[in-house]
Design a protein around this motif. Structure first.
Motif, short mmCIF file in Angstrom:
data_model
loop_
_atom_site.label_atom_id
_atom_site.label_comp_id
_atom_site.label_asym_id
_atom_site.label_seq_id
_atom_site.Cartn_x
_atom_site.Cartn_y
_atom_site.Cartn_z
N LEU A 225 1.52 5.04 44.60
CA LEU A 225 0.88 5.32 43.51
C LEU A 225 1.63 6.54 42.89
CD1 LEU A 225 -1.85 5.49 42.10
CD2 LEU A 225 -2.70 7.26 43.56
N LEU A 226 1.69 6.18 41.46
CA LEU A 226 2.66 7.05 40.65
C LEU A 226 2.15 7.45 39.67
CD1 LEU A 226 6.23 5.32 40.97
CD2 LEU A 226 5.42 7.26 42.46
N THR A 227 2.06 8.85 39.31
CA THR A 227 1.46 9.35 38.03
C THR A 227 2.69 9.87 37.11
OG1 THR A 227 0.88 11.39 39.08
CG2 THR A 227 -0.64 9.86 39.01
N ARG A 228 2.60 9.85 35.90
CA ARG A 228 3.70 10.50 35.12
C ARG A 228 2.97 11.17 33.75
NH1 ARG A 228 8.59 6.95 32.67
NH2 ARG A 228 6.75 6.19 31.43
N ASP A 229 3.33 12.24 33.55
CA ASP A 229 2.84 13.03 32.31
C ASP A 229 4.03 13.41 31.31
OD1 ASP A 229 -0.28 13.56 32.36
OD2 ASP A 229 0.56 14.13 34.48
N VAL A 230 4.39 12.88 30.18
CA VAL A 230 5.47 13.05 29.44
C VAL A 230 4.95 13.68 28.08
CG1 VAL A 230 6.94 11.35 30.35
CG2 VAL A 230 5.51 10.66 28.40
N TYR A 231 5.66 14.43 27.29
CA TYR A 231 5.26 14.99 25.90
C TYR A 231 6.57 14.83 24.93
CZ TYR A 231 2.38 17.17 29.25
OH TYR A 231 1.22 17.64 30.46
N ASN A 232 6.18 13.84 24.13
CA ASN A 232 7.35 13.45 23.18
C ASN A 232 6.97 13.93 21.83
OD1 ASN A 232 8.36 11.58 25.01
ND2 ASN A 232 7.22 9.81 24.47
N ILE A 233 8.29 14.26 21.31
CA ILE A 233 8.08 14.99 19.62
C ILE A 233 8.86 13.85 18.70
CG2 ILE A 233 8.75 16.65 18.33
CD1 ILE A 233 8.22 18.66 20.53
N SER A 234 8.40 13.45 17.63
CA SER A 234 8.91 12.67 16.68
C SER A 234 9.06 13.20 15.48
CB SER A 234 8.30 11.17 16.80
OG SER A 234 9.01 10.37 16.05
N PRO A 235 10.23 13.56 14.76
CA PRO A 235 10.13 14.08 13.32
C PRO A 235 10.44 13.05 12.35
CG PRO A 235 12.14 14.84 14.51
CD PRO A 235 11.24 14.09 15.53
N ASN A 236 9.85 13.28 11.31
CA ASN A 236 10.20 12.05 10.18
C ASN A 236 10.16 12.82 8.83
OD1 ASN A 236 7.32 11.10 9.17
ND2 ASN A 236 7.11 11.76 11.40
N VAL A 237 11.20 12.17 7.98
CA VAL A 237 11.30 12.38 6.50
C VAL A 237 11.39 11.39 5.80
CG1 VAL A 237 12.48 13.85 5.01
CG2 VAL A 237 12.06 14.79 7.15
N ARG A 238 10.74 11.13 4.75
CA ARG A 238 10.91 10.10 3.74
C ARG A 238 10.80 10.43 2.23
NH1 ARG A 238 8.26 5.92 0.64
NH2 ARG A 238 9.28 4.06 1.02
N PHE A 239 11.94 10.37 1.62
CA PHE A 239 12.25 10.87 0.16
C PHE A 239 12.32 9.55 -0.66
CE2 PHE A 239 14.85 12.00 -3.14
CZ PHE A 239 13.98 12.74 -3.90
N ARG A 240 11.46 9.69 -1.76
CA ARG A 240 11.80 8.57 -2.77
C ARG A 240 11.74 9.06 -4.26
NH1 ARG A 240 7.58 3.25 -4.08
NH2 ARG A 240 8.67 2.73 -5.75
N TYR A 241 12.77 8.69 -5.07
CA TYR A 241 12.81 8.88 -6.38
C TYR A 241 13.10 7.88 -7.19
CZ TYR A 241 14.15 11.96 -10.33
OH TYR A 241 14.14 12.51 -11.45
N ARG A 242 12.18 7.96 -8.45
CA ARG A 242 12.08 6.56 -9.08
C ARG A 242 12.42 7.22 -10.35
NH1 ARG A 242 6.68 3.13 -8.80
NH2 ARG A 242 5.47 4.98 -9.58
N TRP A 243 13.72 6.84 -11.06
CA TRP A 243 14.14 7.13 -12.43
C TRP A 243 13.04 6.14 -13.42
CZ3 TRP A 243 17.64 7.19 -8.59
CH2 TRP A 243 18.27 8.41 -8.50
N SER A 244 12.75 4.92 -12.90
CA SER A 244 12.09 4.16 -13.65
C SER A 244 11.58 3.15 -12.72
CB SER A 244 12.88 3.29 -14.61
OG SER A 244 13.73 2.43 -14.24
N LYS A 245 10.63 2.06 -13.39
CA LYS A 245 10.07 1.20 -12.40
C LYS A 245 11.04 0.29 -11.99
CE LYS A 245 5.45 1.05 -14.93
NZ LYS A 245 4.50 0.04 -15.65
N GLN A 246 12.07 0.19 -12.49
CA GLN A 246 13.25 -0.60 -12.00
C GLN A 246 14.40 0.03 -11.27
OE1 GLN A 246 12.18 -0.79 -15.28
NE2 GLN A 246 10.93 -2.41 -15.08
N THR A 247 14.32 1.22 -11.17
CA THR A 247 15.43 1.94 -10.43
C THR A 247 14.79 2.98 -9.46
OG1 THR A 247 16.81 1.73 -12.39
CG2 THR A 247 17.61 3.41 -10.53
N ASN A 248 15.07 2.64 -8.03
CA ASN A 248 14.54 3.72 -7.09
C ASN A 248 15.65 3.74 -6.13
OD1 ASN A 248 11.43 3.55 -7.38
ND2 ASN A 248 12.24 1.34 -7.90
#
Length: 348
Positions: A225-248
């Motif tokens: 019988l095994l028990t495990r407690d873990v604490y994970n951290i996940s950073p994330n960044v998302r950047f979007r720049y749209r010059w026009s509807k056709q250019t991203n």
């Protein structure tokens, strides 16, 4: 009927006897495997989503729920005939007959609550919380028929399977039978800031993921019988720049922590197949992956011409991989999970 290996050996000797005699002096081993199995599965799943917009513009709350259940029954019969050619192996070979029945049950449900609060013009705070509860059980009973000189093949439910001896329960092997249950509870707490304009969209946040796992495992007649407690951290960044509807332009980063499986951490050796031995490793460390993605695309409507540029980079610290050790005398391979560094991948 008699063991089909007998007929195969007779045919081989008659057709290729001279070739086999020449190979005997240099070969390490030869093996012949045959297996028959049947598997019955049942599964179902469902989901629910509710969204509520509150009085203040941009403020809303969303609830999502998912549920899944599956049940399966697997039956397998296999024969394995191995011949050793080198005296260092310690024996001339072996022949094994195995039957296993493995019922398994899996279910899980996931609850997610999201809340969005406008802080100022174009800036939003988003809080996400999710809870996942899952259960997995597997009960493999294995029976050894090595001492039986023959077996009968019959059609059962449209599958060609061996007819088991009426007293087959006495052939049950505690060392090869396994019973395991897993219970996992995971909480995901995410804090996210979103900045949105006509041209720019920026999401940046971090997810905190505590997880509790319980494993009940029976192997070689020993209950663990095994028990495990873990604490994970996940950073994330998302950047979007749209010059026009056709250019991203899109830039994305995410860091992810992965824990080794509970079975990989067990200090056990499975040599039920002497040519393919597996071992656990209680010293495994969690791995951490960095993933960066860049994408740019544009399209000229008048010329009906466009292009897309894409690049992705990923590297993993303490990657969990499999190392293999080869026995030159028997031709057997022993595999074991291990941590390594230096893994990376780039594409574009």
């Amino acid at each position: 009927s008699a063991n089909p290996f007998d007929y195969v050996a007779m045919y081989e000797k008659a057709a290729y006897g001279d070739v086999f005699d020449a190979l005997d002096s240099v070969a390490i081993n030869s093996s012949m495997n045959e297996s028959m199995s049947t598997n019955d599965n049942f599964s179902t799943r469902g989901n629910l989503q509710i969204n509520r917009r509150l009085a203040k513009p941009g403020r809303n709350i969303t609830f999502r729920g998912n549920f899944s259940y599956s049940d399966s029954q697997n039956k397998n019969f296999s024969t394995n005939s191995v011949k050793y050619y080198q005296a260092a192996a310690g024996s001339n070979g072996y022949e094994r007959k195995r039957y296993s029945a493995t019922p398994s049950t899996n279910w899980s449900y996931d609850l997610r609550l999201s809340y969005t609060e406008p802080l100022m013009k174009n800036l939003f705070l988003q809080l996400n919380y999710s809870f996942n509860n899952s259960y997995n059980s597997s009960d493999r009973s294995t029976y050894i028929f090595d001492e039986l000189t023959d077996y009968v093949m019959t059609l059962s439910n449209n599958y060609l399977l061996p007819t088991l001896p009426t007293d087959y329960e006495q052939y049950r092997s505690d060392s090869l039978s396994r019973y395991s249950t897993y219970r996992t509870q995971r909480h995901d707490v995410q804090l996210m800031f979103r900045y949105v304009t006509d041209k720019m969209n920026l999401n940046a946040g971090v997810t905190y993921m505590p997880q509790h796992t319980e494993m009940s495992y029976q192997y070689f007649g020993i209950d663990t019988l095994l028990t495990r407690d873990v604490y994970n951290i996940s950073p994330n960044v998302r950047f979007r720049y749209r010059w026009s509807k056709q250019t991203n332009l899109i830039v994305y980063y995410r860091g992810t922590t992965s824990q080794p499986s509970m079975t990989d951490l067990l200090d056990i050796t499975d040599d039920s197949d002497p040519l393919n031995i597996t071992k656990g490793n209680p010293g495994l460390k969690p791995s951490f992956s960095n993933n960066v993605m860049l994408s740019f695309n544009t399209f000229n409507v008048d010329a009906q011409r466009g292009f897309n540029v894409y690049a992705n980079f990923n590297n993993t610290l303490n990657s969990i991989s499999r190392k293999a050790t080869y026995n030159e005398a028997t031709g057997a391979t022993t595999t074991q999970p291990d941590n390594i560094n230096g893994n990376w991948r780039i594409s574009g």
